[in-house]
Enzyme design. Sequence first.
Site, PDB file in Angstrom:
ATOM      1  N   GLU A 102       0.833  -1.204   0.000  1.00 18.48           N
ATOM      2  CA  GLU A 102       0.000   0.000   0.000  1.00 18.48           C
ATOM      3  C   GLU A 102       0.866   1.252   0.000  1.00 18.48           C
ATOM      4  O   GLU A 102       0.553   2.236  -0.674  1.00 18.48           O
ATOM      5  CB  GLU A 102      -0.946  -0.012   1.206  1.00 18.48           C
ATOM      6  N   GLU A 122      -3.986  -9.427   3.408  1.00 18.92           N
ATOM      7  CA  GLU A 122      -4.853  -9.094   4.554  1.00 18.92           C
ATOM      8  C   GLU A 122      -6.084  -9.982   4.644  1.00 18.92           C
ATOM      9  O   GLU A 122      -6.524 -10.344   5.738  1.00 18.92           O
ATOM     10  CB  GLU A 122      -5.294  -7.624   4.473  1.00 18.92           C
TER      11      GLU A 122
HETATM   12  C1  LIG Z   1      -7.304   1.293  11.064  1.00 24.07           C
HETATM   13  C2  LIG Z   1      -5.921   0.791  10.916  1.00 24.07           C
HETATM   14  C3  LIG Z   1      -5.525   0.485   9.503  1.00 24.07           C
HETATM   15  C4  LIG Z   1      -4.196  -0.177   9.517  1.00 24.07           C
HETATM   16  C5  LIG Z   1      -3.787  -0.601   8.177  1.00 24.07           C
HETATM   17  C6  LIG Z   1      -2.603  -1.446   8.346  1.00 24.07           C
HETATM   18  C7  LIG Z   1      -2.138  -1.904   7.021  1.00 24.07           C
HETATM   19  C8  LIG Z   1      -1.153  -2.999   7.111  1.00 24.07           C
HETATM   20  C9  LIG Z   1      -1.532  -4.276   6.980  1.00 24.07           C
HETATM   21  C10 LIG Z   1      -0.555  -5.354   6.850  1.00 24.07           C
HETATM   22  O1  LIG Z   1       0.575  -5.153   6.510  1.00 24.07           O
HETATM   23  S1  LIG Z   1      -1.140  -6.924   7.187  1.00 24.07           S
HETATM   24  C11 LIG Z   1       0.290  -7.948   7.197  1.00 24.07           C
HETATM   25  C12 LIG Z   1       0.631  -8.307   5.846  1.00 24.07           C
HETATM   26  N1  LIG Z   1       1.733  -9.227   5.857  1.00 24.07           N
HETATM   27  C13 LIG Z   1       1.570 -10.540   5.940  1.00 24.07           C
HETATM   28  O2  LIG Z   1       0.479 -11.058   6.049  1.00 24.07           O
HETATM   29  C14 LIG Z   1       2.817 -11.347   5.856  1.00 24.07           C
HETATM   30  C15 LIG Z   1       2.734 -12.531   6.747  1.00 24.07           C
HETATM   31  N2  LIG Z   1       3.980 -13.292   6.699  1.00 24.07           N
HETATM   32  C16 LIG Z   1       4.241 -14.174   5.732  1.00 24.07           C
HETATM   33  O3  LIG Z   1       3.511 -14.364   4.795  1.00 24.07           O
HETATM   34  C17 LIG Z   1       5.504 -14.965   5.887  1.00 24.07           C
HETATM   35  O4  LIG Z   1       5.864 -14.965   7.231  1.00 24.07           O
HETATM   36  C18 LIG Z   1       6.668 -14.380   5.048  1.00 24.07           C
HETATM   37  C19 LIG Z   1       6.889 -12.910   5.327  1.00 24.07           C
HETATM   38  C20 LIG Z   1       6.381 -14.608   3.570  1.00 24.07           C
HETATM   39  C21 LIG Z   1       7.973 -15.131   5.430  1.00 24.07           C
HETATM   40  O5  LIG Z   1       7.759 -16.517   5.300  1.00 24.07           O
HETATM   41  P1  LIG Z   1       8.850 -17.552   5.865  1.00 24.07           P
HETATM   42  O6  LIG Z   1       8.315 -18.925   5.579  1.00 24.07           O
HETATM   43  O7  LIG Z   1      10.169 -17.187   5.360  1.00 24.07           O
HETATM   44  O8  LIG Z   1       8.898 -17.334   7.429  1.00 24.07           O
HETATM   45  P2  LIG Z   1       7.774 -17.537   8.520  1.00 24.07           P
HETATM   46  O9  LIG Z   1       8.102 -18.752   9.311  1.00 24.07           O
HETATM   47  O10 LIG Z   1       6.433 -17.440   7.935  1.00 24.07           O
HETATM   48  O11 LIG Z   1       7.991 -16.248   9.418  1.00 24.07           O
HETATM   49  C22 LIG Z   1       9.195 -16.053  10.168  1.00 24.07           C
HETATM   50  C23 LIG Z   1       8.836 -15.419  11.495  1.00 24.07           C
HETATM   51  O12 LIG Z   1       8.297 -14.120  11.248  1.00 24.07           O
HETATM   52  C24 LIG Z   1       7.004 -14.007  11.848  1.00 24.07           C
HETATM   53  N3  LIG Z   1       6.214 -13.119  10.976  1.00 24.07           N
HETATM   54  C25 LIG Z   1       6.155 -13.141   9.651  1.00 24.07           C
HETATM   55  N4  LIG Z   1       5.365 -12.170   9.204  1.00 24.07           N
HETATM   56  C26 LIG Z   1       4.922 -11.511  10.291  1.00 24.07           C
HETATM   57  C27 LIG Z   1       4.062 -10.411  10.470  1.00 24.07           C
HETATM   58  N5  LIG Z   1       3.517  -9.755   9.436  1.00 24.07           N
HETATM   59  N6  LIG Z   1       3.806 -10.011  11.712  1.00 24.07           N
HETATM   60  C28 LIG Z   1       4.365 -10.637  12.784  1.00 24.07           C
HETATM   61  N7  LIG Z   1       5.196 -11.696  12.675  1.00 24.07           N
HETATM   62  C29 LIG Z   1       5.458 -12.119  11.436  1.00 24.07           C
HETATM   63  C30 LIG Z   1       6.475 -15.432  11.884  1.00 24.07           C
HETATM   64  O13 LIG Z   1       5.489 -15.573  12.851  1.00 24.07           O
HETATM   65  C31 LIG Z   1       7.728 -16.203  12.234  1.00 24.07           C
HETATM   66  O14 LIG Z   1       7.949 -15.989  13.611  1.00 24.07           O
HETATM   67  P3  LIG Z   1       8.471 -17.147  14.524  1.00 24.07           P
HETATM   68  O15 LIG Z   1       7.523 -18.278  14.404  1.00 24.07           O
HETATM   69  O16 LIG Z   1       9.823 -17.518  14.004  1.00 24.07           O
HETATM   70  O17 LIG Z   1       8.490 -16.583  15.895  1.00 24.07           O
END
Ligand SMILES: CCCCCCC/C=C/C(=O)SCCNC(=O)CCNC(=O)[C@H](O)C(C)(C)COP(=O)(O)OP(=O)(O)OC[C@H]1O[C@@H](n2cnc3c(N)ncnc32)[C@H](O)[C@@H]1OP(=O)(O)O
Length: 724
Positions: A102, A122
């Site tokens: 975004e 999302e």
């Molecule tokens: C009124 C308010 C309006 C607000 C608007 C806000 C707008 C913003 C919205 C967003 O951005 S929503 C989030 C969008 N992002 C995602 O959904 C990404 C999610 N993550 C993934 O798809 C994958 O993790 C990855 C980034 C592709 C990486 O994959 P990979 O297989 O390499 O590793 P993982 O084992 O999945 O992840 C490693 C580690 O990182 C943690 N993690 C990953 N992404 C997030 C995140 N977005 N938030 C918090 N933590 C995240 C994941 O849990 C793993 O943690 P551990 O298990 O190792 O502790």
Amino acid sequence: VLNYASVHPPVHLLRYTVVQDISAVVRALEQGVKKADVDPAVKAVVICGTNGTFSAGADIRGFSSIQAGDRPSLASVIDLIERSEKPVVAAIEGMALGGALEVALGCHYRVAHAQAWVGLPEVTLGLLPGAGGTQRLPRLIGVPAALDLITTGKHVLAAEALKLGIIDEIMEENTIDAAIHLANKVSGQPLNSRRLSLKQVQSLPNMDAILSEALVKVKKQARGCLSPEMCVQAVKASVQLPFTEGIRKERELFNLLLSSGQAKALQYVFFAQRAAQKWTTSSGASWKTASAQPIRKVAVIGLGTMGRGIVTSLVKAKMSVVALEQDQKQLEVGARAVTSLLEREASKMPWIGQRPDACDPALLQFTLDFSVLQDADLVIEAVFEDMALKKEIFHKLSAICKPGSFLCTNTSALDIDEIASATSRPHQVIGTHFFSPAHVMKLVEIIHGRHTSPITIATAMGLAKTIGKIGVVVGNCFGFVGNRMMAPYAEQAVFLLEEGCKPKEVDQALEGFGFNLGPFRMLDLAGLDVGWRSRKGQGLTGPKLAPGTPARLRGRRRYSPLPDLLCENGRYGQKTGRGWYQYEKPGARIANPDPWLHNFLIRYRDAHHIKARFIDEEEILERCLYTLINEGFQILDDGIASDPEDIDVIYIYGYGWPKHRGGPMFYASTIGLPRILAKLQKYSEAHPDIPRMQPSAFLKKLVFLGNPPLKEWMSHAGHQSSKL
Ligand SMILES: CCCCCCC/C=C/C(=O)SCCNC(=O)CCNC(=O)[C@H](O)C(C)(C)COP(=O)(O)OP(=O)(O)OC[C@H]1O[C@@H](n2cnc3c(N)ncnc32)[C@H](O)[C@@H]1OP(=O)(O)O
């Protein structure tokens, strides 16, 4: 993380990675853009990430603190970026997901590395892109493509993003330099045509039809999950309303989702799935200390339905596979089936099918010769559920396979220790319970026996990951986690038929709850003969049943002979064209109510003096779901699953539990344990002959302790998990 760095004056570089504290990033971006705007020495701005990654988006954990109605400050900063009088270029390396994409859409230009990928995931978290994404993306790439990305949350690689028009340039290397170059080039040029908020959505003659078809499609697929539908509504607003009103609508829908409870459930599943990878066993073995051994060659024994799916999954992951059958005819039938599955899979992924190494025939070998298995690093036995046969095979494997080979059994219920006892290497024996169809279903239950070594567990988990599956480590008991919990659920469904329901009424209630298939459609698909064979093996029916046993009792427990009677009538489900439903022909999929069955139920009730009664949906749901959940509590207390998240992942990826309800144990936490306990008490008083309805001691204990949050349950379990 944000650095404001003056690297190539007059272009200023804003470096950031949105995965930690979104508000800190937002503040820093705001300051950076404002500073650049007022600095006469700055002619343009480039926004990039650190360490080769633009950003994976906001920290999902932070969503729980967002209040419905909060001003989305990220959205204000994106507006600020877009309004900037100096060109702002996004330099996308690695990934730009969610809020990060975004931000990039608010920039005037987007340059990406060839290996980068973008997406708006999302929807999979129960939300919608809430910082203008649903209004800007359709203006950039048109409604059909935007709907596809926003309602599925799919990621696209840079090449496809370029084709769609999301990005302007692809770079093989030096993306940031290229972005700086572009920023310099466009500096001083008018920017209005690059501001997406000023653009109109491209009109299409059939726009109304596109939007209403999209709505019908997502409603059908979503099974009660709200976010895909709200995504369509938001995109519709981009078509029908001016930008600022569309943004208002987007926010309204975002707030609705945020307060729906579904977002909480889906975000819980995101972390539960990852937590399940960090396995531990009750004896203290864990992912931290055990490392997976490299697996280059896998052997699969048996090319029935399960074996075919397993071979297909392995070949798709480009593993070298040997598939063994016992006679030439079965080998040929199995080989043909695998080839056809692989062709179908390749046609779904044309970009893979075109690659010369897509399905290297040298990777797949069919054989009748057991000795070919000797150099396999890992063997998966996938013959049917017969303990004697499995033991015979494992005895042979133990003699033939090289000392380091791991021996896996694909079983849905049998005792891993007993199978392992047929070998000289029980520490290398493990259960790998795949789900049918095995080339599609994501789940593999990884069952460790008493002697299974941590390295064997780590290796089986590693293999599951390599082939794109989700492995969940569980203990050894009849039915493990998934099928053990399924037993009381299916039992209740059949008891409900005895008491007055029709199969369709039970299925409709559970499909309305969100299951892919209700219990009777599921049983028909799986084959009723599978359970029949198992019940005969346990002496519950068939020749081993003691003469004079009452038809509807086994010991003092209520038993329904209905499923056995169906099988005795040759009704095995879809495969025979008759089961709990009737089908047009054997193998057909559309289940139609069967008057024969309804008459049969009437006669059955008469014969057993059962007075049919009307049973409402609430009772159907409570009896089926709460007994399943009750067994889940027992499993936790027994240490068969190490935490509720593991059970939830198993149910979502193996049994079609609706993801937006978070899995059975999460669902129980949302209903409240006191209510579940009270209902189980009520039903078990009404049905004292159904022991599985009697509340588990662990559930009672948690209620007594004041209904603690799910995260704290295991600290009260009788069998302490080593994760704690
Ligand atoms: C009124 C308010 C309006 C607000 C608007 C806000 C707008 C913003 C919205 C967003 O951005 S929503 C989030 C969008 N992002 C995602 O959904 C990404 C999610 N993550 C993934 O798809 C994958 O993790 C990855 C980034 C592709 C990486 O994959 P990979 O297989 O390499 O590793 P993982 O084992 O999945 O992840 C490693 C580690 O990182 C943690 N993690 C990953 N992404 C997030 C995140 N977005 N938030 C918090 N933590 C995240 C994941 O849990 C793993 O943690 P551990 O298990 O190792 O502790």
